[in-house]
Design an enzyme around this catalytic site. Structure first.
Site, PDB file in Angstrom:
ATOM      1  N   GLN A  70      -0.215  -7.680   2.097  1.00  0.00           N
ATOM      2  CA  GLN A  70      -0.150  -6.534   1.173  1.00  0.00           C
ATOM      3  C   GLN A  70       0.744  -6.716  -0.051  1.00  0.00           C
ATOM      4  O   GLN A  70       0.369  -6.318  -1.160  1.00  0.00           O
ATOM      5  CB  GLN A  70       0.322  -5.291   1.948  1.00  0.00           C
ATOM      6  CG  GLN A  70       0.298  -4.039   1.109  1.00  0.00           C
ATOM      7  CD  GLN A  70       0.797  -2.787   1.797  1.00  0.00           C
ATOM      8  OE1 GLN A  70       1.107  -1.819   1.143  1.00  0.00           O
ATOM      9  NE2 GLN A  70       0.877  -2.782   3.102  1.00  0.00           N
ATOM     10  N   GLU A 113       6.543  -4.943   6.269  1.00  0.00           N
ATOM     11  CA  GLU A 113       6.912  -3.652   5.677  1.00  0.00           C
ATOM     12  C   GLU A 113       8.100  -2.943   6.346  1.00  0.00           C
ATOM     13  O   GLU A 113       9.109  -2.660   5.714  1.00  0.00           O
ATOM     14  CB  GLU A 113       5.673  -2.728   5.724  1.00  0.00           C
ATOM     15  CG  GLU A 113       5.915  -1.295   5.317  1.00  0.00           C
ATOM     16  CD  GLU A 113       6.269  -1.148   3.846  1.00  0.00           C
ATOM     17  OE1 GLU A 113       5.559  -1.717   3.021  1.00  0.00           O
ATOM     18  OE2 GLU A 113       7.248  -0.430   3.540  1.00  0.00           O
ATOM     19  N   ASP A 116       6.272  -3.395   1.007  1.00  0.00           N
ATOM     20  CA  ASP A 116       5.177  -4.276   0.593  1.00  0.00           C
ATOM     21  C   ASP A 116       4.711  -3.962  -0.831  1.00  0.00           C
ATOM     22  O   ASP A 116       4.891  -4.742  -1.757  1.00  0.00           O
ATOM     23  CB  ASP A 116       3.988  -4.108   1.541  1.00  0.00           C
ATOM     24  CG  ASP A 116       4.152  -4.933   2.804  1.00  0.00           C
ATOM     25  OD1 ASP A 116       4.992  -5.839   2.806  1.00  0.00           O
ATOM     26  OD2 ASP A 116       3.443  -4.658   3.776  1.00  0.00           O
ATOM     27  N   GLY A 168      18.377  15.545  -5.724  1.00  0.00           N
ATOM     28  CA  GLY A 168      18.866  15.676  -7.089  1.00  0.00           C
ATOM     29  C   GLY A 168      19.929  16.726  -7.319  1.00  0.00           C
ATOM     30  O   GLY A 168      20.252  17.036  -8.453  1.00  0.00           O
ATOM     31  N   GLY A 169      20.448  17.331  -6.258  1.00  0.00           N
ATOM     32  CA  GLY A 169      21.488  18.335  -6.449  1.00  0.00           C
ATOM     33  C   GLY A 169      20.920  19.755  -6.558  1.00  0.00           C
ATOM     34  O   GLY A 169      21.660  20.717  -6.725  1.00  0.00           O
TER      35      GLY A 169
END
Ligand code: CAO
Length: 414
Positions: free
Chosen positions: A16, A138, A167, A245-246
């Site tokens: 992959q 993976e 991958d 993100g807060g």
């Protein structure tokens, strides 16, 4: 004209990670020649087969727009042909176990001698260090790159993501490395070595978690669900579905969740849109209540807030909830199943989901090129059958005549 027209890639990739990279370059117009072992080919041709004796979806969805040549690169005649292919290509890409190409007799020094302009690009599991000789798949990369330790619910075990960040993620990194090296070659005339380790690729995608590791030494991570009611350990913890993100975010149930495993929506209760959110869920009372009307007041009871949001979302389907919340500037997104994505008309219209025909499989769905260039259109073609282009490549790329091709075949080189 396609963006990478005129670039020829000797594609030794398999499974992959590498094929993701070379498929993308093929979509951008590169001539990708996939070299496969005679009789066997890429192992994924036969992995997870859904139709007997037909190339699997695993293979057909990762090898669009390529040509396939069978070549035994451990055979003397095969090595001679391989050497001529190296002379004729701009890039060689591979993701074998460490040292495989060296063992065939093609170390970087030798490849450079054969073609000083060639770019030699590899995916490996690890960079130089204690694990450099290991084979990697993976989930190993997700574990060793920081993905698993930071995914899952607090108190629960580490979890790997469904997205193939090890991958396919590393394949994307490699594609950028190759294009960058091609750009530099314009100035220097020289090729170079490009290596992406899967551990590094996953860690790059976990950048914000290393950010949090350093913030942790200065105090608790206030946007994590552990704050303020639980303690933090020494390492970045798992944050469940909290928004990194807060801004407080969570996945909440929607109408039908009892029977539909994907009847959920992600809602971000960001401060700027909080008034609208409170009103729509029937909590106008929060607007004047000092226990609720500031982000700081809400922080210790985020779970309570999402329980109230969920009481409302459970009365709506995920699409109804989205339709109501979006105009109020409340960031949200339904949890879409693969079934829903495969049927989504807008993704079909943009070519992100495509239906492709195949001579032995028939029509199948694939993910097209997610990167859209305005001046380099993409036609997603089917994957090649094993060795489908062997004669064509030996003849047109290497200039071999019919007798030489027949002899290479009789000899077992191709
Ligand atoms: N002719 C002759 N021999 C060939 C050949 C060809 N055309 N193509 C491959 N081979 C040989 C290789 O030279 C190698 O032989 P040696 O072991 O003698 O050197 C052999 O086939 C098998 O290659 P491999 O070791 O890479 O394959 P594997 O199935 O054992 O391992 C994988 C697979 C993915 C674990 C390993 O290739 C790897 O770690 N790759 C780097 C990391 C990576 O990309 N992982 C992602 C995997 S999923 O995308």
């Amino acid at each position: 004209m396609k963006a990478l027209e005129g670039v020829r890639i000797l594609d030794m990739t398999h499974v992959q990670s590498g094929p993701t990279c070379t498929q993308l370059l093929a979509w951008f117009g590169a001539d990708v020649i996939k070299v496969e072992r005679p009789g066997k080919g890429d192992a994924t041709r036969s992995q997870l087969r859904d139709i007997p004796d037909v190339d699997s979806l695993y293979f057909t969805m990762l090898n669009h727009n390529k040509r396939s040549v069978t070549l035994n690169t451990k055979h003397d005649g095969g090595k001679a042909i391989f050497t001529r292919l190296l002379e004729s290509c701009d890039v060689i890409a591979e993701n074998f176990a460490p040292g495989a190409l060296d063992r065939m007799g093609f170390a970087w020094e030798r490849i450079q001698q054969i073609n000083p302009r060639i770019i030699y690009a590899s995916v490996k599991g690890f960079g130089p260090g204690p694990y450099e000789d290991c084979k990697v798949y993976e989930n190993v990369a997700q574990c060793t790159g920081g993905g698993a330790s930071t995914t899952g619910f607090p108190g629960g075990p580490p979890v790997v993501a469904g997205a193939q960040i090890g991958d396919s993620g590393t394949g994307l990194h490699l594609a950028l490395g190759i294009v960058t090296a091609l750009f530099q070659r314009e100035q220097t005339g020289r090729g170079q070595r490009v290596v992406c380790a899967m551990q590094d690729g996953v860690l790059n995608l976990c950048r914000v978690k290393l950010r949090d590791q350093q913030r942790l030494s200065r105090g608790p991570l206030k946007e994590y669900p552990q704050y303020p009611n639980e303690t933090f350990g020494e390492a970045t913890p798992r944050a469940g579905n909290a928004s990194g993100g807060g801004q407080p975010g969570w996945i909440v149930k929607c109408k039908g969740w009892e029977t539909d495993p994907d009847a959920y929506i992600y809602v971000i209760a960001q401060a700027a849109a909080f008034d609208g959110l409170a009103r729509v869920i029937g909590h106008e009372d929060w607007l004047d209540d000092s226990e609720w009307n500031t982000p700081a007041a809400r922080l210790p009871k985020i779970d309570q807030m999402f329980a109230e949001i969920e009481r409302w979302t459970q009365t709506k389907t995920k699409f109804e909830a989205m339709e109501t919340l979006n105009p109020l500037n409340i960031p949200c997104g339904p949890v879409l199943s693969m079934k829903e994505l495969s049927q989504e008309p807008s993704l079909r219209a943009t070519g992100t989901i495509v239906e492709v025909d195949h001579p032995t499989r028939g029509a199948y769905l694939s993910v097209g090129n997610p990167i859209k260039l305005s001046d380099s259109s993409v036609e997603v073609g089917r994957s090649p059958l094993l060795g489908e282009h062997t004669d064509e490549i030996l003849r047109d790329v290497l200039g071999m005549d019919e007798a030489a091709i027949a002899s290479a075949k009789a000899d077992g080189a191709v």
